[in-house]
Design an enzyme around this catalytic site. Structure first.
Site, short mmCIF file in Angstrom:
data_model
loop_
_atom_site.label_atom_id
_atom_site.label_comp_id
_atom_site.label_asym_id
_atom_site.label_seq_id
_atom_site.Cartn_x
_atom_site.Cartn_y
_atom_site.Cartn_z
N GLU A 80 0.85 -1.18 0.00
CA GLU A 80 0.00 0.00 0.00
C GLU A 80 0.90 1.24 0.00
O GLU A 80 2.12 1.13 0.09
CB GLU A 80 -0.92 0.01 1.23
CG GLU A 80 -0.18 -0.01 2.55
CD GLU A 80 -1.09 -0.27 3.73
OE1 GLU A 80 -2.27 -0.60 3.53
OE2 GLU A 80 -0.61 -0.16 4.87
N HIS A 105 -4.22 3.63 8.74
CA HIS A 105 -3.28 3.60 9.86
C HIS A 105 -2.01 4.40 9.56
O HIS A 105 -1.84 4.99 8.51
CB HIS A 105 -2.96 2.15 10.24
CG HIS A 105 -2.60 1.29 9.08
ND1 HIS A 105 -1.46 1.46 8.35
CD2 HIS A 105 -3.26 0.24 8.51
CE1 HIS A 105 -1.41 0.55 7.40
NE2 HIS A 105 -2.48 -0.19 7.47
#
Length: 292
Positions: free
Chosen positions: A209, A248
């Protein structure tokens, strides 16, 4: 075969009596994981989930022969808990705690240098070898034994890909959540090395990611070291806005660095089969194995 864990792994839990730890460790026990006790300072001598509780990791290791720990300690104390596990000589530590202060993790990383410990996480969904062992919070109803190794930065995407690979009747050797925080332990390069050495793994999947540099480091490693097995990857966040945290702590694309497009290009240039859609990862794995 599997990497890092097997059916003989003996697990303790730091933060054992907490609500989340109790929930997930009870399920690990039901799965067949050999949980042998827990650690909660000040609660030594008690029993929880039918297992002994110790005041320190060193005491727990001496009494049970544990060789792995699951860390469910709150962020403010998690760094100290990790250092305690490292100092006790545990070969494997899995930390699910999210948002540990970065400076605390810098201390942990320094303590890891030269130690015998491999750290998975923090902010990790854990590690799972189907039918053998489960440490962490990873769901255990989608997997099936097989020969595809998975290393992932995303918990939800891991579950999706495990289901896809199971649907392809390929199964998994081991699935590892390396963690989404910016400072973490085991990375993609470590996972590639371990999976390449594992005779029970025929293909490796990297689920990346935006943010961080694990994908670029994996690409550089594969350019310098020819892949011994097919490698498939997917990078989430292609359309994420720059300079905005997405999810996150590790998923942030700052000033054009750590973007999905750059990561995808780096992996492709290293010979990795990159899926263009999350829905196509399982099929891409099947195609990569056929072409191998």
């Amino acid at each position: 075969m599997a990497i890092l864990i097997d059916s003989d792994t003996k697990v303790i839990c730091q933060g054992f009596t907490g609500k989340q730890a109790s929930y997930h460790m009870e399920r690990a026990i039901a799965y067949g994981t050999k949980v042998v006790g827990g650690v909660v300072p000040g609660k030594g001598g008690r029993r929880h989930l039918g297992l002994p509780v110790f005041d320190s990791v060193a005491e727990a290791v001496a009494a049970t022969g544990a060789n792995a720990s699951a860390v469910f300690v709150p962020p403010a104390s998690a760094g100290d808990a990790l250092i305690e596990a490292i100092d006790a000589g545990l070969p494997l530590v899995v930390c699910v705690t999210e948002r540990i202060p970065v400076l605390d993790m810098v201390r942990v990383k320094r303590r890891l240098e030269g130690s015998a410990t491999r750290l998975i996480g923090p902010n990790s969904q854990g590690i799972l070898s189907p039918g053998r062992c489960k440490i962490g919070v990873m769901p255990a109803h989608l997997e099936r034994p097989g020969k595809v190794g998975i290393a992932s930065r995303s918990a939800s995407l891991t579950s999706e890909v495990i289901e896809q690979i199971s649907a392809q009747r390929l199964g998994q050797s081991t699935s590892i959540g390396i963690g989404g925080d910016p400072v973490h332990g085991v990375g993609f390069v470590d996972c590639l090395e371990l999976f390449f050495q594992d005779p029970g793994t025929d293909c490796v999947v990297l689920l990346g990611e935006i943010g961080g540099s694990d994908e670029e480091e994996a690409a550089a490693y594969l350019k310098a070291n020819k892949a011994r097995k097919p490698v498939v990857a997917y990078v989430a966040g292609l359309h994420a806005p720059t300079e905005r945290r997405m999810g996150h702590a590790g998923t942030v694309n700052v000033f054009g660095q750590g973007g999905a497009a750059e990561k995808i290009e780096a992996l492709r240039s290293a010979g990795v089969s990159v899926a263009t859609s999350a829905a196509e990862i399982g099929q891409t794995v099947r195609q990569a194995l056929r072409a191998a």
